[in-house]
Design a protein around this motif. Sequence first.
Motif, PDB file in Angstrom:
ATOM      1  N   ARG A   4       2.766   3.721   1.164  1.00 26.58           N
ATOM      2  CA  ARG A   4       1.933   3.620  -0.029  1.00 26.58           C
ATOM      3  C   ARG A   4       1.266   2.260  -0.008  1.00 26.58           C
ATOM      4  O   ARG A   4       1.925   1.234   0.048  1.00 26.58           O
ATOM      5  N   SER A   5      -0.054   2.227  -0.014  1.00 27.27           N
ATOM      6  CA  SER A   5      -0.799   0.975   0.062  1.00 27.27           C
ATOM      7  C   SER A   5      -1.234   0.527  -1.320  1.00 27.27           C
ATOM      8  O   SER A   5      -1.730   1.322  -2.110  1.00 27.27           O
ATOM      9  N   THR A   6      -1.023  -0.752  -1.618  1.00 27.58           N
ATOM     10  CA  THR A   6      -1.489  -1.338  -2.866  1.00 27.58           C
ATOM     11  C   THR A   6      -2.085  -2.693  -2.556  1.00 27.58           C
ATOM     12  O   THR A   6      -1.847  -3.268  -1.504  1.00 27.58           O
ATOM     13  N   ALA A   7      -2.885  -3.208  -3.469  1.00 26.81           N
ATOM     14  CA  ALA A   7      -3.459  -4.537  -3.305  1.00 26.81           C
ATOM     15  C   ALA A   7      -2.677  -5.518  -4.152  1.00 26.81           C
ATOM     16  O   ALA A   7      -2.184  -5.175  -5.222  1.00 26.81           O
ATOM     17  N   TRP A   8      -2.545  -6.749  -3.687  1.00 31.66           N
ATOM     18  CA  TRP A   8      -1.855  -7.767  -4.453  1.00 31.66           C
ATOM     19  C   TRP A   8      -2.411  -9.122  -4.079  1.00 31.66           C
ATOM     20  O   TRP A   8      -3.116  -9.263  -3.101  1.00 31.66           O
ATOM     21  N   GLU A  61       4.909 -17.013  20.048  1.00 29.53           N
ATOM     22  CA  GLU A  61       3.788 -16.126  20.362  1.00 29.53           C
ATOM     23  C   GLU A  61       3.621 -15.023  19.317  1.00 29.53           C
ATOM     24  O   GLU A  61       3.272 -13.885  19.631  1.00 29.53           O
ATOM     25  N   VAL A  62       3.854 -15.395  18.059  1.00 27.86           N
ATOM     26  CA  VAL A  62       3.602 -14.480  16.956  1.00 27.86           C
ATOM     27  C   VAL A  62       2.169 -14.698  16.473  1.00 27.86           C
ATOM     28  O   VAL A  62       1.763 -15.831  16.213  1.00 27.86           O
ATOM     29  N   GLY A  63       1.418 -13.623  16.376  1.00 28.16           N
ATOM     30  CA  GLY A  63       0.027 -13.733  15.979  1.00 28.16           C
ATOM     31  C   GLY A  63      -0.364 -12.676  14.964  1.00 28.16           C
ATOM     32  O   GLY A  63       0.493 -11.946  14.433  1.00 28.16           O
ATOM     33  N   PRO A  64      -1.655 -12.554  14.679  1.00 27.08           N
ATOM     34  CA  PRO A  64      -2.140 -11.616  13.664  1.00 27.08           C
ATOM     35  C   PRO A  64      -1.667 -10.187  13.907  1.00 27.08           C
ATOM     36  O   PRO A  64      -1.734  -9.677  15.026  1.00 27.08           O
ATOM     37  N   GLY A  65      -1.173  -9.573  12.843  1.00 26.46           N
ATOM     38  CA  GLY A  65      -0.775  -8.181  12.903  1.00 26.46           C
ATOM     39  C   GLY A  65       0.637  -7.942  13.389  1.00 26.46           C
ATOM     40  O   GLY A  65       1.166  -6.828  13.228  1.00 26.46           O
ATOM     41  N   LEU A 179      -6.955 -19.573   9.277  1.00 26.17           N
ATOM     42  CA  LEU A 179      -7.469 -18.293   9.743  1.00 26.17           C
ATOM     43  C   LEU A 179      -8.602 -17.839   8.832  1.00 26.17           C
ATOM     44  O   LEU A 179      -8.642 -18.169   7.651  1.00 26.17           O
ATOM     45  N   ALA A 180      -9.508 -17.066   9.385  1.00 23.37           N
ATOM     46  CA  ALA A 180     -10.558 -16.472   8.556  1.00 23.37           C
ATOM     47  C   ALA A 180      -9.919 -15.537   7.532  1.00 23.37           C
ATOM     48  O   ALA A 180      -9.018 -14.768   7.856  1.00 23.37           O
ATOM     49  N   GLU A 181     -10.348 -15.630   6.275  1.00 23.19           N
ATOM     50  CA  GLU A 181      -9.790 -14.794   5.223  1.00 23.19           C
ATOM     51  C   GLU A 181     -10.103 -13.325   5.493  1.00 23.19           C
ATOM     52  O   GLU A 181     -11.228 -12.967   5.791  1.00 23.19           O
ATOM     53  N   ASP A 182      -9.080 -12.485   5.388  1.00 29.95           N
ATOM     54  CA  ASP A 182      -9.253 -11.048   5.531  1.00 29.95           C
ATOM     55  C   ASP A 182      -8.483 -10.375   4.402  1.00 29.95           C
ATOM     56  O   ASP A 182      -7.279 -10.154   4.501  1.00 29.95           O
ATOM     57  N   PRO A 183      -9.167 -10.060   3.290  1.00 28.80           N
ATOM     58  CA  PRO A 183      -8.469  -9.489   2.136  1.00 28.80           C
ATOM     59  C   PRO A 183      -7.872  -8.122   2.403  1.00 28.80           C
ATOM     60  O   PRO A 183      -7.033  -7.653   1.634  1.00 28.80           O
ATOM     61  N   ASP A 184      -8.268  -7.471   3.478  1.00 33.74           N
ATOM     62  CA  ASP A 184      -7.774  -6.130   3.768  1.00 33.74           C
ATOM     63  C   ASP A 184      -6.610  -6.116   4.759  1.00 33.74           C
ATOM     64  O   ASP A 184      -6.056  -5.061   5.047  1.00 33.74           O
ATOM     65  N   ARG A 185      -6.238  -7.287   5.265  1.00 26.77           N
ATOM     66  CA  ARG A 185      -5.134  -7.289   6.233  1.00 26.77           C
ATOM     67  C   ARG A 185      -3.813  -7.000   5.524  1.00 26.77           C
ATOM     68  O   ARG A 185      -3.611  -7.360   4.364  1.00 26.77           O
ATOM     69  N   VAL A 186      -2.918  -6.312   6.213  1.00 31.80           N
ATOM     70  CA  VAL A 186      -1.587  -6.064   5.673  1.00 31.80           C
ATOM     71  C   VAL A 186      -0.802  -7.371   5.722  1.00 31.80           C
ATOM     72  O   VAL A 186      -0.686  -7.999   6.770  1.00 31.80           O
ATOM     73  N   ALA A 187      -0.264  -7.784   4.577  1.00 30.59           N
ATOM     74  CA  ALA A 187       0.476  -9.037   4.500  1.00 30.59           C
ATOM     75  C   ALA A 187       1.985  -8.812   4.450  1.00 30.59           C
ATOM     76  O   ALA A 187       2.752  -9.559   5.045  1.00 30.59           O
ATOM     77  N   HIS A 204       1.396  -3.997   1.396  1.00 32.08           N
ATOM     78  CA  HIS A 204       0.652  -4.836   0.468  1.00 32.08           C
ATOM     79  C   HIS A 204      -0.389  -5.632   1.247  1.00 32.08           C
ATOM     80  O   HIS A 204      -0.067  -6.245   2.272  1.00 32.08           O
ATOM     81  N   HIS A 205      -1.604  -5.634   0.743  1.00 32.52           N
ATOM     82  CA  HIS A 205      -2.701  -6.290   1.433  1.00 32.52           C
ATOM     83  C   HIS A 205      -3.022  -7.632   0.803  1.00 32.52           C
ATOM     84  O   HIS A 205      -2.903  -7.820  -0.406  1.00 32.52           O
ATOM     85  N   ALA A 206      -3.424  -8.565   1.644  1.00 29.62           N
ATOM     86  CA  ALA A 206      -3.803  -9.884   1.153  1.00 29.62           C
ATOM     87  C   ALA A 206      -5.067  -9.763   0.313  1.00 29.62           C
ATOM     88  O   ALA A 206      -5.907  -8.888   0.529  1.00 29.62           O
ATOM     89  N   GLN A 207      -5.213 -10.671  -0.651  1.00 26.91           N
ATOM     90  CA  GLN A 207      -6.400 -10.699  -1.501  1.00 26.91           C
ATOM     91  C   GLN A 207      -7.073 -12.062  -1.387  1.00 26.91           C
ATOM     92  O   GLN A 207      -6.393 -13.090  -1.414  1.00 26.91           O
ATOM     93  N   ARG A 208      -8.378 -12.076  -1.276  1.00 28.20           N
ATOM     94  CA  ARG A 208      -9.124 -13.308  -1.249  1.00 28.20           C
ATOM     95  C   ARG A 208      -8.999 -14.023  -2.599  1.00 28.20           C
ATOM     96  O   ARG A 208      -9.040 -13.408  -3.650  1.00 28.20           O
ATOM     97  N   GLU A 209      -8.798 -15.361  -2.545  1.00 26.91           N
ATOM     98  CA  GLU A 209      -8.692 -16.149  -3.772  1.00 26.91           C
ATOM     99  C   GLU A 209      -9.981 -16.018  -4.581  1.00 26.91           C
ATOM    100  O   GLU A 209     -11.082 -16.068  -4.044  1.00 26.91           O
ATOM    101  N   ARG A 210      -9.843 -15.897  -5.874  1.00 25.14           N
ATOM    102  CA  ARG A 210     -11.010 -15.884  -6.757  1.00 25.14           C
ATOM    103  C   ARG A 210     -10.906 -17.034  -7.733  1.00 25.14           C
ATOM    104  O   ARG A 210      -9.862 -17.436  -8.115  1.00 25.14           O
TER     105      ARG A 210
END
Length: 210
Positions: A4-8, A61-65, A179-187, A204-210
Amino acid sequence: MAVRSTAWRSPSGAALRKWRDETPEALAVIAYRAGTGVRRLTYREFSDYVERFARELRELEVGPGQVVAMQLPNWWQVSALLLACGRVGAVVAPIMMTIGPRELERILSRLDASVCVTVDQWGDVQYSEAVAEMAPRLPKLRHRVVINGGDAPGGTVNFGRHFEETPWEQQPGGFLGALAEDPDRVAVVLFTSAAGNRGGAAEHHAQRER
């Protein structure tokens, strides 16, 4: 796998660095741990630990994703490690201490976790031994990291020595670039207690700061 995907709004490393720069000596963390007393960290100290943890993740050697699983008590290191994973773009998978070895192995396998961070012992349970026993059946699990009071068991990374005590931030190029902000990446991925069988997982997906 039921997901189940949600934004946070994930904890912001940028906000932490802002407070570090503006109020470096202000108190950021008060942590109590039975047997060791109270630990107090300023914003400068806590931010330095986040950088140290992030640099050690890069050394592993841990990286994005990539997935970093954590089965840890509610210690201050969890917050710093969560932010450090965000610094390198990794996905955090917090796992409850009540999850047993069989369910834990299924979760690690389903996530293709590359790192598992745990304790040597909590109560009467030998957590690091359980992870060591299942490791040969988890080909994607490259590193077992253990928080303990002494030497790390064979084949594991000692969290205190490599994450807490190595002053990466004092070395040339010690601070990681943002890192470049990616609000849709799984965090973060969270599992229910029945996740090993037919339980679900929440992304839960990352959200760009507002």
